[in-house]
Design a protein around this motif. Sequence first.
Motif, PDB file in Angstrom:
ATOM      1  N   VAL A 235       9.420  -1.793  -2.225  1.00 47.20           N
ATOM      2  CA  VAL A 235       9.540  -2.315  -0.865  1.00 47.20           C
ATOM      3  C   VAL A 235      11.026  -2.484  -0.580  1.00 47.20           C
ATOM      4  N   LEU A 262       7.229   1.327   0.492  1.00 50.13           N
ATOM      5  CA  LEU A 262       7.115   0.720   1.807  1.00 50.13           C
ATOM      6  C   LEU A 262       8.528   0.496   2.332  1.00 50.13           C
ATOM      7  N   VAL A 283       4.178  -6.942   4.526  1.00 49.34           N
ATOM      8  CA  VAL A 283       4.544  -6.829   3.111  1.00 49.34           C
ATOM      9  C   VAL A 283       3.486  -7.491   2.225  1.00 49.34           C
ATOM     10  N   THR A 286       0.125  -5.497   2.279  1.00 46.66           N
ATOM     11  CA  THR A 286       0.235  -4.227   1.556  1.00 46.66           C
ATOM     12  C   THR A 286       0.319  -4.461   0.052  1.00 46.66           C
ATOM     13  N   THR A 287       1.104  -5.447  -0.373  1.00 46.65           N
ATOM     14  CA  THR A 287       1.229  -5.713  -1.808  1.00 46.65           C
ATOM     15  C   THR A 287      -0.071  -6.265  -2.388  1.00 46.65           C
ATOM     16  N   ALA A 309       0.057  -1.050   5.777  1.00 46.55           N
ATOM     17  CA  ALA A 309       1.475  -0.693   5.866  1.00 46.55           C
ATOM     18  C   ALA A 309       1.873  -0.300   7.289  1.00 46.55           C
ATOM     19  N   ALA A 315       6.768  -0.889   9.382  1.00 42.89           N
ATOM     20  CA  ALA A 315       7.154  -0.193   8.158  1.00 42.89           C
ATOM     21  C   ALA A 315       6.555   1.199   8.118  1.00 42.89           C
ATOM     22  N   THR A 316       7.096   2.014   7.251  1.00 38.57           N
ATOM     23  CA  THR A 316       6.531   3.326   6.964  1.00 38.57           C
ATOM     24  C   THR A 316       6.185   3.378   5.470  1.00 38.57           C
ATOM     25  N   LEU A 317       5.266   4.255   5.113  1.00 38.61           N
ATOM     26  CA  LEU A 317       4.806   4.320   3.732  1.00 38.61           C
ATOM     27  C   LEU A 317       4.882   5.737   3.202  1.00 38.61           C
ATOM     28  N   ASN A 319       3.355   7.504   0.387  1.00 34.15           N
ATOM     29  CA  ASN A 319       2.198   7.189  -0.436  1.00 34.15           C
ATOM     30  C   ASN A 319       1.909   8.322  -1.422  1.00 34.15           C
TER      31      ASN A 319
END
Length: 321
Positions: A235, A262, A283, A286-287, A309, A315-317, A319
């Motif tokens: 992150v 993230l 955050v 997502t976590t 996310a 935010a962008t992910l 993955n």
Amino acid sequence: MSSRVTAALLAALVTAGLVGCSTDAAPTARPAVPAEPPKVATPSPRVPAGSAPERAFAVGVRELKLNRDGDRPLPVTVWYPAAGKAGGEPERSADAAKGKFPVVMFSHGLGGRPADYDTLLTRWAAAGFVVAAPTFPRTSRGGDGNVLDVLNQPADVSYALTQVLALDGRSGDPLRGRLATDRVAAAGHSAGGVTTIGLFTTGRDERLDAGVVFAGTALGVGTAFAGAAAPQLFVHGQADEVVDYAAGRAAYDKVPWPKAMLSLPKGDHGRALLGDGPALRVVSDTTVEFLRWSLYGDEAAKRRIPTDAARDDIATLDNRL
């Protein structure tokens, strides 16, 4: 954590890498390691498929007084799922909830303390995790500020983990029988992110099944990720004024296991981790889903990660889980 003291960490680690033969007897640091990741890695996580708890828990909090080698005091704050009604502030020494809960070791940043991250870590505990966070002897607020001591912290975390896991079998302890001792992750912010990366590289602790790195860098600990596959979630704020986003991305790129990053386009060095707000909610959600998947083996949680996310376009992910 101020940007000034955190920048000092980076400068000191760079210096350590350049003058590794110095005879200065300050902290003991492991030698630099090759940047190349190992050629062979277990292809999939080792936690078997399962389901994470669907309900939220009340949260208890307690302190452990530990000391590694007699000269490294390591008080550990522990947040854990507690009996009672969910919501509200963590209750001191509350009765533990029924169940077996995975363990997450959390490492604070330079000049910080575990309590600084109370909002985030309480949410993890409410989701069904026991979170144990050492206060490091030299890099915490009130310590002597010796930034190179960060290189000793992976061993501190491993020691604290051993002591925490031992509570599961300790007669009379409130967490007796409540720890899933075979499901463990490490997480950390900034200097704690360096510590966390070190637990998967130079100081690989094979008990760890996953990692979460907030605003971290591999300076001083290298990117020779080793051992069984341990999924990683990075992150990082793209406007980080202390640890350049590119440095975090470079460490992430070297991870040879399932991973995701993230990225917060407007995110700084991590102030969003220290209080509530839209960024922290993205955050934390997502976590939580990442930990549900990586420690409980919950595939439904894994599928929810991209949705969490993407919430509110914060935010962008990337993955690759």
